[in-house]
Design a protein around this motif. Structure first.
Motif, PDB file in Angstrom:
ATOM      1  N   PHE A 106      30.615  33.380  27.958  1.00  0.00           N
ATOM      2  CA  PHE A 106      30.403  33.261  29.400  1.00  0.00           C
ATOM      3  C   PHE A 106      31.474  34.096  30.074  1.00  0.00           C
ATOM      4  CE2 PHE A 106      30.757  31.436  33.597  1.00  0.00           C
ATOM      5  CZ  PHE A 106      29.459  31.103  33.920  1.00  0.00           C
ATOM      6  N   GLN A 107      31.097  34.801  31.122  1.00  0.00           N
ATOM      7  CA  GLN A 107      32.083  35.585  31.846  1.00  0.00           C
ATOM      8  C   GLN A 107      32.111  35.158  33.303  1.00  0.00           C
ATOM      9  OE1 GLN A 107      31.402  39.834  32.914  1.00  0.00           O
ATOM     10  NE2 GLN A 107      33.224  40.186  31.664  1.00  0.00           N
ATOM     11  N   LEU A 108      33.326  34.901  33.782  1.00  0.00           N
ATOM     12  CA  LEU A 108      33.573  34.595  35.187  1.00  0.00           C
ATOM     13  C   LEU A 108      34.479  35.686  35.719  1.00  0.00           C
ATOM     14  CD1 LEU A 108      33.854  32.879  37.783  1.00  0.00           C
ATOM     15  CD2 LEU A 108      35.672  31.617  36.623  1.00  0.00           C
ATOM     16  N   CYS A 109      34.029  36.401  36.723  1.00  0.00           N
ATOM     17  CA  CYS A 109      34.853  37.439  37.346  1.00  0.00           C
ATOM     18  C   CYS A 109      35.089  37.075  38.795  1.00  0.00           C
ATOM     19  CB  CYS A 109      34.177  38.801  37.277  1.00  0.00           C
ATOM     20  SG  CYS A 109      34.073  39.459  35.607  1.00  0.00           S
ATOM     21  N   ILE A 110      36.356  37.096  39.195  1.00  0.00           N
ATOM     22  CA  ILE A 110      36.735  36.895  40.585  1.00  0.00           C
ATOM     23  C   ILE A 110      37.956  37.753  40.859  1.00  0.00           C
ATOM     24  CG2 ILE A 110      37.893  34.717  39.997  1.00  0.00           C
ATOM     25  CD1 ILE A 110      37.323  33.813  42.922  1.00  0.00           C
ATOM     26  N   ASP A 111      37.784  38.721  41.676  1.00  0.00           N
ATOM     27  CA  ASP A 111      38.768  39.641  42.255  1.00  0.00           C
ATOM     28  C   ASP A 111      40.009  39.963  41.445  1.00  0.00           C
ATOM     29  OD1 ASP A 111      40.005  41.229  44.275  1.00  0.00           O
ATOM     30  OD2 ASP A 111      41.181  39.500  44.830  1.00  0.00           O
ATOM     31  N   PRO A 112      40.136  40.947  40.736  1.00  0.00           N
ATOM     32  CA  PRO A 112      39.207  41.647  39.856  1.00  0.00           C
ATOM     33  C   PRO A 112      39.325  41.112  38.432  1.00  0.00           C
ATOM     34  CG  PRO A 112      41.191  42.937  40.013  1.00  0.00           C
ATOM     35  CD  PRO A 112      41.407  41.670  40.821  1.00  0.00           C
ATOM     36  N   ILE A 113      39.798  39.883  38.303  1.00  0.00           N
ATOM     37  CA  ILE A 113      40.035  39.269  36.996  1.00  0.00           C
ATOM     38  C   ILE A 113      38.726  38.767  36.403  1.00  0.00           C
ATOM     39  CG2 ILE A 113      41.282  37.422  35.793  1.00  0.00           C
ATOM     40  CD1 ILE A 113      43.089  39.567  37.122  1.00  0.00           C
ATOM     41  N   CYS A 114      38.494  39.119  35.134  1.00  0.00           N
ATOM     42  CA  CYS A 114      37.335  38.595  34.404  1.00  0.00           C
ATOM     43  C   CYS A 114      37.836  37.758  33.238  1.00  0.00           C
ATOM     44  CB  CYS A 114      36.459  39.729  33.880  1.00  0.00           C
ATOM     45  SG  CYS A 114      35.564  40.588  35.190  1.00  0.00           S
ATOM     46  N   VAL A 115      37.294  36.565  33.115  1.00  0.00           N
ATOM     47  CA  VAL A 115      37.679  35.628  32.061  1.00  0.00           C
ATOM     48  C   VAL A 115      36.458  35.393  31.187  1.00  0.00           C
ATOM     49  CG1 VAL A 115      38.581  33.322  31.594  1.00  0.00           C
ATOM     50  CG2 VAL A 115      39.299  34.531  33.655  1.00  0.00           C
ATOM     51  N   SER A 116      36.629  35.505  29.863  1.00  0.00           N
ATOM     52  CA  SER A 116      35.482  35.352  28.964  1.00  0.00           C
ATOM     53  C   SER A 116      35.518  34.057  28.165  1.00  0.00           C
ATOM     54  CB  SER A 116      35.407  36.544  28.017  1.00  0.00           C
ATOM     55  OG  SER A 116      36.589  36.631  27.260  1.00  0.00           O
ATOM     56  N   SER A 117      36.532  33.252  28.360  1.00  0.00           N
ATOM     57  CA  SER A 117      36.599  31.946  27.710  1.00  0.00           C
ATOM     58  C   SER A 117      37.135  30.944  28.731  1.00  0.00           C
ATOM     59  CB  SER A 117      37.513  32.002  26.483  1.00  0.00           C
ATOM     60  OG  SER A 117      37.502  30.766  25.822  1.00  0.00           O
ATOM     61  N   LEU A 118      36.313  29.978  29.084  1.00  0.00           N
ATOM     62  CA  LEU A 118      36.649  29.019  30.131  1.00  0.00           C
ATOM     63  C   LEU A 118      37.134  27.704  29.553  1.00  0.00           C
ATOM     64  CD1 LEU A 118      33.496  29.556  32.367  1.00  0.00           C
ATOM     65  CD2 LEU A 118      35.713  30.690  32.546  1.00  0.00           C
ATOM     66  N   THR A 119      38.015  27.051  30.282  1.00  0.00           N
ATOM     67  CA  THR A 119      38.540  25.747  29.894  1.00  0.00           C
ATOM     68  C   THR A 119      38.380  24.782  31.058  1.00  0.00           C
ATOM     69  OG1 THR A 119      40.177  26.816  28.468  1.00  0.00           O
ATOM     70  CG2 THR A 119      40.596  24.520  29.063  1.00  0.00           C
TER      71      THR A 119
END
Length: 141
Positions: free
Chosen positions: A77-90
Protein backbone atom coordinates in the motif's frame (compact mmCIF):
# COMPACT_ATOMS: atom_id res chain seq x y z
CA UNK A 1 -11.13 -15.06 -10.65
CA UNK A 2 -11.00 -13.74 -7.10
CA UNK A 3 -13.10 -10.77 -6.18
CA UNK A 4 -11.22 -8.20 -4.16
CA UNK A 5 -12.93 -5.64 -2.00
CA UNK A 6 -10.89 -2.85 -0.54
CA UNK A 7 -12.51 -0.38 1.80
CA UNK A 8 -10.95 2.92 2.73
CA UNK A 9 -12.61 4.67 5.66
CA UNK A 10 -11.82 8.36 5.88
CA UNK A 11 -12.15 10.34 9.05
CA UNK A 12 -11.56 14.07 9.00
CA UNK A 13 -10.91 15.99 12.19
CA UNK A 14 -12.41 19.39 11.51
CA UNK A 15 -11.24 22.58 13.14
CA UNK A 16 -13.68 25.29 14.12
CA UNK A 17 -15.81 25.98 11.09
CA UNK A 18 -14.18 23.33 8.93
CA UNK A 19 -11.05 24.89 7.44
CA UNK A 20 -10.08 21.58 5.81
CA UNK A 21 -11.91 19.94 2.93
CA UNK A 22 -10.79 16.62 1.46
CA UNK A 23 -11.71 15.81 -2.15
CA UNK A 24 -10.96 13.26 -4.82
CA UNK A 25 -9.10 14.64 -7.83
CA UNK A 26 -12.41 14.81 -9.73
CA UNK A 27 -13.73 17.26 -7.11
CA UNK A 28 -15.96 14.82 -5.20
CA UNK A 29 -15.92 15.76 -1.50
CA UNK A 30 -14.85 13.03 0.93
CA UNK A 31 -16.84 13.56 4.11
CA UNK A 32 -16.08 12.48 7.64
CA UNK A 33 -16.89 8.78 7.91
CA UNK A 34 -17.14 8.15 4.15
CA UNK A 35 -16.42 4.61 3.03
CA UNK A 36 -14.77 4.25 -0.37
CA UNK A 37 -14.72 0.80 -1.98
CA UNK A 38 -12.55 -0.70 -4.68
CA UNK A 39 -12.87 -4.14 -6.28
CA UNK A 40 -9.41 -4.40 -7.82
CA UNK A 41 -5.93 -4.25 -6.33
CA UNK A 42 -4.05 -2.90 -9.30
CA UNK A 43 -2.92 0.58 -10.19
CA UNK A 44 -4.70 2.63 -11.60
CA UNK A 45 -7.94 0.88 -10.50
CA UNK A 46 -6.98 1.03 -6.81
CA UNK A 47 -5.57 4.59 -6.99
CA UNK A 48 -7.25 7.37 -5.00
CA UNK A 49 -5.88 10.85 -5.69
CA UNK A 50 -6.52 13.40 -2.94
CA UNK A 51 -6.86 17.18 -2.79
CA UNK A 52 -6.67 18.86 0.60
CA UNK A 53 -8.23 22.35 0.62
CA UNK A 54 -7.48 24.99 3.26
CA UNK A 55 -10.17 27.67 3.36
CA UNK A 56 -8.55 29.70 6.16
CA UNK A 57 -6.51 32.88 5.73
CA UNK A 58 -3.41 31.23 7.24
CA UNK A 59 -1.19 28.34 6.24
CA UNK A 60 -1.98 25.12 8.11
CA UNK A 61 -0.12 21.84 8.69
CA UNK A 62 -1.88 18.51 8.37
CA UNK A 63 -1.10 14.83 8.87
CA UNK A 64 -2.82 11.57 7.97
CA UNK A 65 -3.04 9.01 10.77
CA UNK A 66 -3.53 5.28 10.24
CA UNK A 67 -6.49 4.42 12.48
CA UNK A 68 -7.02 0.80 11.48
CA UNK A 69 -5.85 -2.01 9.20
CA UNK A 70 -8.15 -5.03 8.81
CA UNK A 71 -7.03 -8.24 7.04
CA UNK A 72 -3.83 -6.52 5.91
CA UNK A 73 -0.38 -5.85 7.37
CA UNK A 74 0.11 -2.36 5.96
CA UNK A 75 2.47 -3.46 3.19
CA UNK A 76 1.55 -3.42 -0.52
CA UNK A 77 0.00 0.00 0.00
CA UNK A 78 1.32 3.44 -0.77
CA UNK A 79 0.34 6.65 0.99
CA UNK A 80 1.79 9.85 -0.44
CA UNK A 81 1.37 13.23 1.20
CA UNK A 82 3.52 16.23 0.29
CA UNK A 83 5.99 14.83 -1.09
CA UNK A 84 6.62 11.88 1.23
CA UNK A 85 5.51 8.43 0.07
CA UNK A 86 5.25 5.60 2.59
CA UNK A 87 4.94 2.00 1.40
CA UNK A 88 4.50 0.28 4.76
CA UNK A 89 1.88 1.59 7.17
CA UNK A 90 1.60 1.09 10.92
CA UNK A 91 -1.59 1.58 12.95
CA UNK A 92 -1.22 4.65 15.15
CA UNK A 93 1.45 6.32 13.03
CA UNK A 94 0.89 9.65 11.31
CA UNK A 95 2.43 10.80 8.06
CA UNK A 96 4.43 12.80 7.10
CA UNK A 97 6.51 13.15 10.27
CA UNK A 98 6.68 16.95 10.14
CA UNK A 99 3.23 17.45 8.64
CA UNK A 100 2.27 18.85 5.26
CA UNK A 101 1.82 22.60 4.82
CA UNK A 102 -1.36 23.61 3.00
CA UNK A 103 -1.21 27.29 1.99
CA UNK A 104 -3.85 29.82 3.01
CA UNK A 105 -6.88 29.56 0.71
CA UNK A 106 -4.97 26.89 -1.23
CA UNK A 107 -4.49 23.20 -1.87
CA UNK A 108 -1.79 20.58 -1.55
CA UNK A 109 -1.32 19.99 -5.28
CA UNK A 110 -2.03 16.80 -7.24
CA UNK A 111 0.48 14.45 -5.64
CA UNK A 112 -1.23 13.08 -2.54
CA UNK A 113 -2.80 9.66 -2.94
CA UNK A 114 -3.50 6.14 -1.74
CA UNK A 115 -2.70 3.07 -3.87
CA UNK A 116 -3.42 -0.49 -2.74
CA UNK A 117 -1.80 -3.47 -4.50
CA UNK A 118 -2.66 -6.12 -1.90
CA UNK A 119 -5.20 -8.59 -3.41
CA UNK A 120 -6.48 -9.63 0.01
CA UNK A 121 -6.43 -13.38 -0.66
CA UNK A 122 -10.23 -13.52 -0.71
CA UNK A 123 -10.73 -11.37 2.40
CA UNK A 124 -12.16 -7.89 2.58
CA UNK A 125 -9.37 -5.41 3.31
CA UNK A 126 -10.05 -2.25 5.28
CA UNK A 127 -7.87 0.81 5.82
CA UNK A 128 -8.98 3.52 8.25
CA UNK A 129 -7.41 6.99 8.04
CA UNK A 130 -7.79 10.31 9.80
CA UNK A 131 -6.80 13.66 8.30
CA UNK A 132 -6.10 16.27 10.96
CA UNK A 133 -4.49 19.65 11.55
CA UNK A 134 -1.46 20.13 13.79
CA UNK A 135 0.06 23.18 15.47
CA UNK A 136 3.71 24.31 15.64
CA UNK A 137 4.28 21.86 18.54
CA UNK A 138 3.12 18.92 16.39
CA UNK A 139 -0.05 18.59 18.48
CA UNK A 140 -3.50 18.00 17.00
CA UNK A 141 -5.56 21.17 16.91
Amino acid sequence: MKKVLIIIICLISFVGFSQITLKKLDGTVINDGDILTYTQATDPESYLGLKIFNSSSSDIRVKIKVISLVNVTGSDFQLCIDPICVSSLTVGNSYPDSGSIIPANGTNGNYDHFVNTNPGNGSVIEYGFKLYQINDNDQEV
